[in-house]
Motif scaffolding. Structure first.
Motif, PDB file in Angstrom:
ATOM      1  N   TRP A 135       0.863  -1.169   0.000  1.00  0.00           N
ATOM      2  CA  TRP A 135       0.000   0.000   0.000  1.00  0.00           C
ATOM      3  C   TRP A 135       0.908   1.228   0.000  1.00  0.00           C
ATOM      4  N   HIS A 136       0.873   1.992  -1.077  1.00  0.00           N
ATOM      5  CA  HIS A 136       1.676   3.208  -1.199  1.00  0.00           C
ATOM      6  C   HIS A 136       0.857   4.378  -0.666  1.00  0.00           C
ATOM      7  N   ILE A 137       1.173   4.787   0.535  1.00  0.00           N
ATOM      8  CA  ILE A 137       0.456   5.889   1.167  1.00  0.00           C
ATOM      9  C   ILE A 137       0.854   7.201   0.494  1.00  0.00           C
ATOM     10  N   PRO A 185       4.087  -2.630   3.390  1.00  0.00           N
ATOM     11  CA  PRO A 185       4.063  -3.936   2.715  1.00  0.00           C
ATOM     12  C   PRO A 185       3.128  -4.906   3.439  1.00  0.00           C
ATOM     13  N   TRP A 186       1.829  -4.677   3.300  1.00  0.00           N
ATOM     14  CA  TRP A 186       0.854  -5.457   4.054  1.00  0.00           C
ATOM     15  C   TRP A 186       0.813  -6.920   3.610  1.00  0.00           C
ATOM     16  N   GLY A 187       1.188  -7.212   2.386  1.00  0.00           N
ATOM     17  CA  GLY A 187       1.214  -8.597   1.926  1.00  0.00           C
ATOM     18  C   GLY A 187       2.278  -9.411   2.650  1.00  0.00           C
ATOM     19  N   ALA A 188       3.443  -8.810   2.881  1.00  0.00           N
ATOM     20  CA  ALA A 188       4.510  -9.495   3.618  1.00  0.00           C
ATOM     21  C   ALA A 188       4.095  -9.725   5.064  1.00  0.00           C
ATOM     22  N   VAL A 189       3.447  -8.743   5.658  1.00  0.00           N
ATOM     23  CA  VAL A 189       2.971  -8.884   7.036  1.00  0.00           C
ATOM     24  C   VAL A 189       1.914  -9.992   7.107  1.00  0.00           C
ATOM     25  N   LEU A 190       1.034 -10.050   6.120  1.00  0.00           N
ATOM     26  CA  LEU A 190       0.028 -11.102   6.070  1.00  0.00           C
ATOM     27  C   LEU A 190       0.681 -12.478   5.929  1.00  0.00           C
ATOM     28  N   GLY A 191       1.694 -12.586   5.080  1.00  0.00           N
ATOM     29  CA  GLY A 191       2.405 -13.853   4.913  1.00  0.00           C
ATOM     30  C   GLY A 191       3.107 -14.292   6.186  1.00  0.00           C
ATOM     31  N   ILE A 192       3.728 -13.349   6.875  1.00  0.00           N
ATOM     32  CA  ILE A 192       4.408 -13.661   8.136  1.00  0.00           C
ATOM     33  C   ILE A 192       3.400 -14.111   9.188  1.00  0.00           C
ATOM     34  N   VAL A 199      14.123  -0.344  -3.397  1.00  0.00           N
ATOM     35  CA  VAL A 199      12.758  -0.345  -3.930  1.00  0.00           C
ATOM     36  C   VAL A 199      11.806  -0.980  -2.911  1.00  0.00           C
ATOM     37  N   PRO A 200      10.553  -0.552  -2.883  1.00  0.00           N
ATOM     38  CA  PRO A 200       9.601  -1.107  -1.923  1.00  0.00           C
ATOM     39  C   PRO A 200       9.412  -2.623  -2.059  1.00  0.00           C
ATOM     40  N   VAL A 201       9.457  -3.136  -3.272  1.00  0.00           N
ATOM     41  CA  VAL A 201       9.287  -4.577  -3.457  1.00  0.00           C
ATOM     42  C   VAL A 201      10.463  -5.330  -2.829  1.00  0.00           C
TER      43      VAL A 201
END
Length: 154
Positions: A51-53, A60-67, A117-119
């Motif tokens: 999510w680019h605020i 990086p909410w996807g990484a947090v979700l994966g963790i 980079v954010p990714v």
């Protein structure tokens, strides 16, 4: 028969129910490997959801979700098997899958260890976060199993 009579009968039956038996080590290994592969694949797919605020601030909410998914899978597997090594195996399998995806092929499209980079930040967070989630899961499960053992002994 009234509701209360049924409830009392059910209560008596649950008191007499045999204790739950932990699964065999082979079953625990198979479950841990399957959960590790599942969480590794799912987290790798979703870790790049960012999510680019603002252009400079991102989450990086996807990484947090994966963790979080690795933590929950490792915790469940350890508690179900009543062994902390089962949850560790979940995390190790997920970590190895991420490493294979990221480093097995030169020029991989997965961006790891690139803080520019954010990714890349999300990839690094996903790679290292799996091991951190596994370690935290082991601590939580170890305490829970110790408390459970102390209650049974009293």
């Amino acid at each position: 028969m009234s509701f209360f009579t049924t409830f009392r009968r059910h209560d008596r039956l649950t008191e007499q129910a045999p204790a739950r038996v932990a699964p065999t080590p082979a079953n625990s290994v198979l479950t841990a490997i399957c959960l590790g592969l599942l969480t590794g694949f799912a987290g790798t797919m979703y870790h790049a959801f960012i999510w680019h605020i603002t252009p400079d601030i991102y989450l990086p909410w996807g990484a947090v979700l994966g963790i979080l998914l690795v933590f929950c899978a490792a915790t469940w597997c350890s508690l179900r098997a009543e062994k902390t090594w089962a949850g560790s195996l979940v995390g190790v399998v997920a970590f190895m899958l991420i490493a294979v995806f990221g480093f097995a092929k030169t020029g991989s499209v997965l961006v790891l260890l690139n803080p520019v980079v954010p990714v890349g930040v999300a990839g690094t967070l996903w790679l290292l976060g799996t091991m951190a989630a596994t370690a935290v899961s082991n601590v939580v499960v170890g305490r829970s199993l110790r408390r459970r053992t102390q209650r049974v002994q009293k």
